[in-house]
Design a protein around this motif. Structure first.
Motif, PDB file in Angstrom:
ATOM      1  N   THR A  84       0.714  -1.307   0.082  1.00 44.45           N
ATOM      2  CA  THR A  84       0.157   0.070   0.009  1.00 44.45           C
ATOM      3  C   THR A  84       0.975   1.134  -0.011  1.00 44.45           C
ATOM      4  N   SER A  85       2.123   1.329   0.606  1.00 48.91           N
ATOM      5  CA  SER A  85       2.869   2.349   0.779  1.00 48.91           C
ATOM      6  C   SER A  85       3.397   2.599  -0.539  1.00 48.91           C
ATOM      7  N   LEU A  86       3.481   1.743  -1.587  1.00 42.38           N
ATOM      8  CA  LEU A  86       4.190   2.125  -2.830  1.00 42.38           C
ATOM      9  C   LEU A  86       3.282   3.293  -3.482  1.00 42.38           C
ATOM     10  N   GLY A  87       2.161   3.415  -3.104  1.00 45.03           N
ATOM     11  CA  GLY A  87       1.252   4.598  -3.756  1.00 45.03           C
ATOM     12  C   GLY A  87       1.609   5.817  -2.941  1.00 45.03           C
ATOM     13  N   SER A  88       2.382   5.911  -2.101  1.00 41.13           N
ATOM     14  CA  SER A  88       2.638   7.171  -1.170  1.00 41.13           C
ATOM     15  C   SER A  88       3.244   8.133  -2.212  1.00 41.13           C
ATOM     16  N   ILE A  89       3.078   9.521  -2.002  1.00 45.14           N
ATOM     17  CA  ILE A  89       3.632  10.698  -2.584  1.00 45.14           C
ATOM     18  C   ILE A  89       5.131  10.707  -2.873  1.00 45.14           C
ATOM     19  N   VAL A  90       5.810  10.140  -1.791  1.00 45.66           N
ATOM     20  CA  VAL A  90       7.193   9.967  -1.816  1.00 45.66           C
ATOM     21  C   VAL A  90       7.709   9.063  -3.041  1.00 45.66           C
ATOM     22  N   VAL A  91       6.935   8.006  -2.929  1.00 43.90           N
ATOM     23  CA  VAL A  91       7.493   6.985  -4.090  1.00 43.90           C
ATOM     24  C   VAL A  91       7.196   7.332  -5.156  1.00 43.90           C
ATOM     25  N   ILE A  92       5.729   7.930  -5.545  1.00 44.90           N
ATOM     26  CA  ILE A  92       5.095   8.165  -6.675  1.00 44.90           C
ATOM     27  C   ILE A  92       6.035   9.481  -7.301  1.00 44.90           C
ATOM     28  N   SER A  93       6.602  10.389  -6.383  1.00 44.72           N
ATOM     29  CA  SER A  93       7.576  11.659  -6.790  1.00 44.72           C
ATOM     30  C   SER A  93       8.997  10.809  -7.263  1.00 44.72           C
TER      31      SER A  93
ATOM     32  N   ALA B 266       0.684  14.514 -16.541  1.00 42.56           N
ATOM     33  CA  ALA B 266      -0.343  13.108 -16.082  1.00 42.56           C
ATOM     34  C   ALA B 266      -0.213  13.040 -14.425  1.00 42.56           C
ATOM     35  N   VAL B 267       0.858  12.869 -13.983  1.00 41.18           N
ATOM     36  CA  VAL B 267       1.037  12.655 -12.530  1.00 41.18           C
ATOM     37  C   VAL B 267       0.543  13.827 -11.648  1.00 41.18           C
ATOM     38  N   LEU B 268       1.104  15.254 -12.093  1.00 42.03           N
ATOM     39  CA  LEU B 268       0.242  16.248 -11.164  1.00 42.03           C
ATOM     40  C   LEU B 268      -1.331  16.205 -11.519  1.00 42.03           C
ATOM     41  N   GLY B 269      -1.782  16.050 -12.623  1.00 49.91           N
ATOM     42  CA  GLY B 269      -3.308  16.004 -12.681  1.00 49.91           C
ATOM     43  C   GLY B 269      -3.848  14.902 -11.721  1.00 49.91           C
ATOM     44  N   GLY B 270      -2.997  13.641 -11.814  1.00 55.38           N
ATOM     45  CA  GLY B 270      -3.596  12.675 -10.847  1.00 55.38           C
ATOM     46  C   GLY B 270      -3.614  12.984  -9.259  1.00 55.38           C
ATOM     47  N   TRP B 271      -2.420  13.562  -9.063  1.00 60.96           N
ATOM     48  CA  TRP B 271      -2.371  14.178  -7.655  1.00 60.96           C
ATOM     49  C   TRP B 271      -3.585  15.093  -7.275  1.00 60.96           C
TER      50      TRP B 271
END
Length: 117
Positions: free
Chosen positions: A47-56, A81-86
Protein backbone atom coordinates in the motif's frame (compact mmCIF):
# COMPACT_ATOMS: atom_id res chain seq x y z
CA UNK A 1 -16.32 8.67 -11.01
CA UNK A 2 -18.70 11.19 -9.50
CA UNK A 3 -21.33 8.46 -9.34
CA UNK A 4 -19.00 6.19 -7.36
CA UNK A 5 -17.97 9.00 -5.00
CA UNK A 6 -21.64 9.80 -4.39
CA UNK A 7 -22.41 6.13 -3.69
CA UNK A 8 -19.53 5.89 -1.19
CA UNK A 9 -20.57 9.09 0.59
CA UNK A 10 -24.16 7.84 0.83
CA UNK A 11 -22.97 4.55 2.31
CA UNK A 12 -24.30 2.50 -0.63
CA UNK A 13 -21.03 0.57 -1.03
CA UNK A 14 -20.74 -0.43 2.63
CA UNK A 15 -22.24 -3.89 2.04
CA UNK A 16 -19.68 -4.65 -0.67
CA UNK A 17 -16.81 -3.33 1.47
CA UNK A 18 -17.83 -5.51 4.41
CA UNK A 19 -18.36 -8.58 2.21
CA UNK A 20 -14.77 -8.24 0.97
CA UNK A 21 -13.07 -7.18 4.22
CA UNK A 22 -14.87 -9.10 6.97
CA UNK A 23 -13.65 -12.56 5.88
CA UNK A 24 -10.12 -11.23 6.38
CA UNK A 25 -10.83 -10.19 9.99
CA UNK A 26 -11.21 -11.99 13.32
CA UNK A 27 -14.92 -12.63 13.89
CA UNK A 28 -14.71 -11.74 17.60
CA UNK A 29 -12.85 -8.45 16.97
CA UNK A 30 -13.04 -6.98 13.45
CA UNK A 31 -10.08 -4.68 14.21
CA UNK A 32 -7.78 -7.72 14.20
CA UNK A 33 -6.71 -9.17 10.87
CA UNK A 34 -6.38 -12.90 10.36
CA UNK A 35 -3.23 -14.51 9.05
CA UNK A 36 0.42 -14.21 9.96
CA UNK A 37 1.96 -10.87 10.97
CA UNK A 38 4.14 -10.84 7.86
CA UNK A 39 1.02 -10.81 5.69
CA UNK A 40 -0.27 -7.58 7.28
CA UNK A 41 3.21 -6.11 7.07
CA UNK A 42 3.49 -7.08 3.43
CA UNK A 43 0.10 -5.62 2.52
CA UNK A 44 0.94 -2.35 4.29
CA UNK A 45 4.26 -2.22 2.43
CA UNK A 46 2.50 -2.71 -0.91
CA UNK A 47 0.00 0.00 0.00
CA UNK A 48 2.85 2.39 0.79
CA UNK A 49 4.08 2.10 -2.81
CA UNK A 50 1.31 4.55 -3.69
CA UNK A 51 2.65 7.17 -1.30
CA UNK A 52 3.55 10.63 -2.55
CA UNK A 53 7.23 9.96 -1.82
CA UNK A 54 7.43 6.81 -3.94
CA UNK A 55 5.34 8.25 -6.79
CA UNK A 56 7.46 11.44 -6.79
CA UNK A 57 10.73 9.49 -6.83
CA UNK A 58 9.64 7.22 -9.67
CA UNK A 59 8.24 10.15 -11.67
CA UNK A 60 11.46 12.14 -11.21
CA UNK A 61 13.68 9.23 -12.25
CA UNK A 62 11.60 8.41 -15.33
CA UNK A 63 11.40 12.09 -16.32
CA UNK A 64 15.19 12.42 -16.06
CA UNK A 65 15.58 9.29 -18.20
CA UNK A 66 13.16 10.67 -20.81
CA UNK A 67 15.02 13.99 -20.91
CA UNK A 68 18.38 12.23 -21.35
CA UNK A 69 16.87 10.05 -24.08
CA UNK A 70 15.69 13.17 -25.91
CA UNK A 71 12.01 12.50 -25.27
CA UNK A 72 11.16 15.90 -23.76
CA UNK A 73 7.52 15.84 -24.81
CA UNK A 74 7.00 12.42 -23.23
CA UNK A 75 8.61 13.69 -20.02
CA UNK A 76 6.33 16.72 -20.03
CA UNK A 77 3.27 14.50 -20.57
CA UNK A 78 4.36 12.28 -17.68
CA UNK A 79 4.75 15.20 -15.28
CA UNK A 80 1.40 16.71 -16.35
CA UNK A 81 -0.36 13.33 -15.96
CA UNK A 82 1.08 12.70 -12.50
CA UNK A 83 0.28 16.23 -11.32
CA UNK A 84 -3.25 15.88 -12.72
CA UNK A 85 -3.70 12.60 -10.86
CA UNK A 86 -2.38 14.17 -7.67
CA UNK A 87 -4.78 17.12 -8.00
CA UNK A 88 -7.73 14.81 -8.68
CA UNK A 89 -6.76 12.63 -5.71
CA UNK A 90 -6.52 15.60 -3.37
CA UNK A 91 -9.85 16.88 -4.60
CA UNK A 92 -11.54 13.53 -3.94
CA UNK A 93 -9.81 13.27 -0.54
CA UNK A 94 -11.76 16.32 0.54
CA UNK A 95 -14.93 14.21 0.38
CA UNK A 96 -14.81 12.43 3.71
CA UNK A 97 -16.90 9.33 4.18
CA UNK A 98 -17.27 7.49 7.47
CA UNK A 99 -14.90 4.56 7.79
CA UNK A 100 -16.01 1.10 8.86
CA UNK A 101 -15.36 0.06 12.44
CA UNK A 102 -12.82 -2.55 11.34
CA UNK A 103 -10.75 -0.07 9.35
CA UNK A 104 -10.27 2.55 12.06
CA UNK A 105 -7.19 0.90 13.56
CA UNK A 106 -4.17 3.17 12.98
CA UNK A 107 -1.11 1.88 11.20
CA UNK A 108 1.35 0.43 13.69
CA UNK A 109 4.41 1.60 11.80
CA UNK A 110 5.23 -1.51 9.86
CA UNK A 111 8.96 -1.07 9.71
CA UNK A 112 9.27 0.66 13.06
CA UNK A 113 10.25 4.23 13.75
CA UNK A 114 13.16 5.84 12.00
CA UNK A 115 16.25 6.16 14.18
CA UNK A 116 16.72 9.63 15.61
CA UNK A 117 19.93 11.53 15.00
Amino acid sequence: MQWLAREVLEGETRGFDEAVLLPLRDSSDPAITIGPAWMLSGMQSITSLGSIVVISLITTLITIFLLIAGRRLAGLYLVIAVLGGWLASNRSASCHSERSEFSKRPCDGVDGPLPSA
